[in-house]
Scaffold this motif. Sequence first.
Motif, PDB file in Angstrom:
ATOM      1  N   ARG A  16       0.851  -1.194   0.000  1.00  0.00           N
ATOM      2  CA  ARG A  16       0.000   0.000   0.000  1.00  0.00           C
ATOM      3  C   ARG A  16       0.888   1.246   0.000  1.00  0.00           C
ATOM      4  NH1 ARG A  16      -5.480  -0.726   1.749  1.00  0.00           N
ATOM      5  NH2 ARG A  16      -5.944  -2.908   2.169  1.00  0.00           N
ATOM      6  N   TYR A  18       0.221   4.305   1.507  1.00  0.00           N
ATOM      7  CA  TYR A  18       0.192   5.184   2.675  1.00  0.00           C
ATOM      8  C   TYR A  18      -0.064   4.414   3.966  1.00  0.00           C
ATOM      9  CZ  TYR A  18      -0.409   8.934  -0.795  1.00  0.00           C
ATOM     10  OH  TYR A  18      -0.243   9.793  -1.839  1.00  0.00           O
ATOM     11  N   TRP A  20      -1.674   5.613   7.828  1.00  0.00           N
ATOM     12  CA  TRP A  20      -2.296   6.732   8.548  1.00  0.00           C
ATOM     13  C   TRP A  20      -1.474   7.159   9.767  1.00  0.00           C
ATOM     14  CZ3 TRP A  20      -5.331   9.231   5.759  1.00  0.00           C
ATOM     15  CH2 TRP A  20      -6.409   8.688   5.063  1.00  0.00           C
ATOM     16  N   ASP A 161      -5.046  17.856  -1.078  1.00  0.00           N
ATOM     17  CA  ASP A 161      -5.644  16.664  -1.664  1.00  0.00           C
ATOM     18  C   ASP A 161      -6.610  15.983  -0.703  1.00  0.00           C
ATOM     19  OD1 ASP A 161      -4.232  16.954  -4.019  1.00  0.00           O
ATOM     20  OD2 ASP A 161      -2.526  15.788  -3.313  1.00  0.00           O
ATOM     21  N   GLY A 162      -6.475  16.270   0.601  1.00  0.00           N
ATOM     22  CA  GLY A 162      -7.349  15.649   1.588  1.00  0.00           C
ATOM     23  C   GLY A 162      -7.114  16.244   2.951  1.00  0.00           C
ATOM     24  N   VAL A 178      -4.096  13.245   2.318  1.00  0.00           N
ATOM     25  CA  VAL A 178      -4.921  12.379   1.462  1.00  0.00           C
ATOM     26  C   VAL A 178      -6.352  12.384   1.994  1.00  0.00           C
ATOM     27  CG1 VAL A 178      -2.971  10.923   0.795  1.00  0.00           C
ATOM     28  CG2 VAL A 178      -4.297  10.338   2.812  1.00  0.00           C
ATOM     29  N   PRO A 179      -7.313  11.984   1.193  1.00  0.00           N
ATOM     30  CA  PRO A 179      -8.712  11.947   1.665  1.00  0.00           C
ATOM     31  C   PRO A 179      -8.878  11.000   2.849  1.00  0.00           C
ATOM     32  CG  PRO A 179      -8.629  11.820  -0.735  1.00  0.00           C
ATOM     33  CD  PRO A 179      -7.212  11.679  -0.257  1.00  0.00           C
ATOM     34  N   CYS A 180      -9.623  11.443   3.847  1.00  0.00           N
ATOM     35  CA  CYS A 180      -9.823  10.657   5.063  1.00  0.00           C
ATOM     36  C   CYS A 180     -10.629   9.392   4.798  1.00  0.00           C
ATOM     37  CB  CYS A 180     -10.537  11.494   6.127  1.00  0.00           C
ATOM     38  SG  CYS A 180      -9.671  13.013   6.568  1.00  0.00           S
ATOM     39  N   SER A 181     -11.342   9.348   3.675  1.00  0.00           N
ATOM     40  CA  SER A 181     -12.168   8.184   3.350  1.00  0.00           C
ATOM     41  C   SER A 181     -11.349   7.030   2.767  1.00  0.00           C
ATOM     42  CB  SER A 181     -13.259   8.579   2.361  1.00  0.00           C
ATOM     43  OG  SER A 181     -12.683   9.137   1.180  1.00  0.00           O
ATOM     44  N   ASN A 182     -10.086   7.282   2.439  1.00  0.00           N
ATOM     45  CA  ASN A 182      -9.226   6.203   1.939  1.00  0.00           C
ATOM     46  C   ASN A 182      -9.022   5.148   3.022  1.00  0.00           C
ATOM     47  OD1 ASN A 182      -9.006   7.834  -0.266  1.00  0.00           O
ATOM     48  ND2 ASN A 182      -6.777   8.014  -0.228  1.00  0.00           N
ATOM     49  N   GLN A 183      -8.765   3.945   2.624  1.00  0.00           N
ATOM     50  CA  GLN A 183      -8.492   2.864   3.573  1.00  0.00           C
ATOM     51  C   GLN A 183      -7.006   2.523   3.528  1.00  0.00           C
ATOM     52  OE1 GLN A 183     -11.170  -0.432   2.957  1.00  0.00           O
ATOM     53  NE2 GLN A 183     -12.897   0.690   3.853  1.00  0.00           N
ATOM     54  N   ASN A 184      -6.335   2.723   4.667  1.00  0.00           N
ATOM     55  CA  ASN A 184      -4.895   2.493   4.754  1.00  0.00           C
ATOM     56  C   ASN A 184      -4.558   1.779   6.056  1.00  0.00           C
ATOM     57  OD1 ASN A 184      -4.077   4.010   2.359  1.00  0.00           O
ATOM     58  ND2 ASN A 184      -4.697   5.835   3.504  1.00  0.00           N
TER      59      ASN A 184
END
Length: 309
Positions: A16, A18, A20, A161-162, A178-184
């Motif tokens: 992956r 990123y 968090w 970007d987020g 990055v967008p907070c809705s991403n899954q990392n």
Amino acid sequence: MNDMNELKKIVIDEGRQYVWTGLQKASVDEWHWSSGDPVLYQNWTTGQPNNGHECAVMKNGEWRDRSCSESRHFICNNMNTGLVFVNQTMKWRDAQSYCRQNHIDLVSVRNQNESQQVQKFINDSHISGDVWIGLFRDSWQWSDQSNSSFRYWRSDEPSNDGNCAAIIHLAPRDWNDVPCSNQNPFVCHEDKLILIRENLTWSEALRYCRQNHVDLVSVHSEEIQRRVMNVVKQASTEEVWLGLRHSCTVGLWFWVSGQTVCYQNWAIDDSDKCESAVRSGAVQSGGDQRWISFPETDRLNFICTRNEE
């Protein structure tokens, strides 16, 4: 930076991009010192800050806001030599990185005395024009509500970007928004220290920590001192009790956890006053956060450890 170096050992390539962190964008911009100290003293030029810029310079003893992407000379703090003028022009974040790598940090101007010292240094060094100081503003906040202003953004980031910050897993493992809705994947932490904002005597503080947690904190290394510095800034008293005790019988300081006092960080040690009250050790909640000897009957905030070392 110590925390970041530890994270670099943990964050590995798991397929992956990123990982968090607990940094998230809020709605209000606030000014911070790069060193992490709160901005209690301000000395803006009349009408400043007025340009919506996010970094600050000093000229003729007063501050102005400037775009962080401009190149300026700058001043670093150094543990041994004090102030250091860097005769190179850099963007603010590059100047910050240079100071952290080669000295301590960009200079802080936390009160009128420091302002006069910095201005005298500028005059004595015949520095013309304005210079970067360690003052910046942003709206990023840590999820544990700490007031740390440490940032490790990749060049030209954050770029809107987020609203959440993640570590890029590739070297040098710096940060991107990055967008907070991403899954990392993510990294958790449990703070080993807790500040108790009650005013107790040293003996009462010791009893409280042992009944509710583990013990009063023993600062037997520079690493633990850094942890103490992170939590003590939230104190409501100017000094905060440590698990440090003095014995007039043998003329020695000792930690309540049993370790000998090898690492020391004294500002004032007047424990030789054995004719008065028994003295215990406290740490300053502001300034250089060094240790001071106090009568054990004084009432201060204190720091407990949450787990066995």
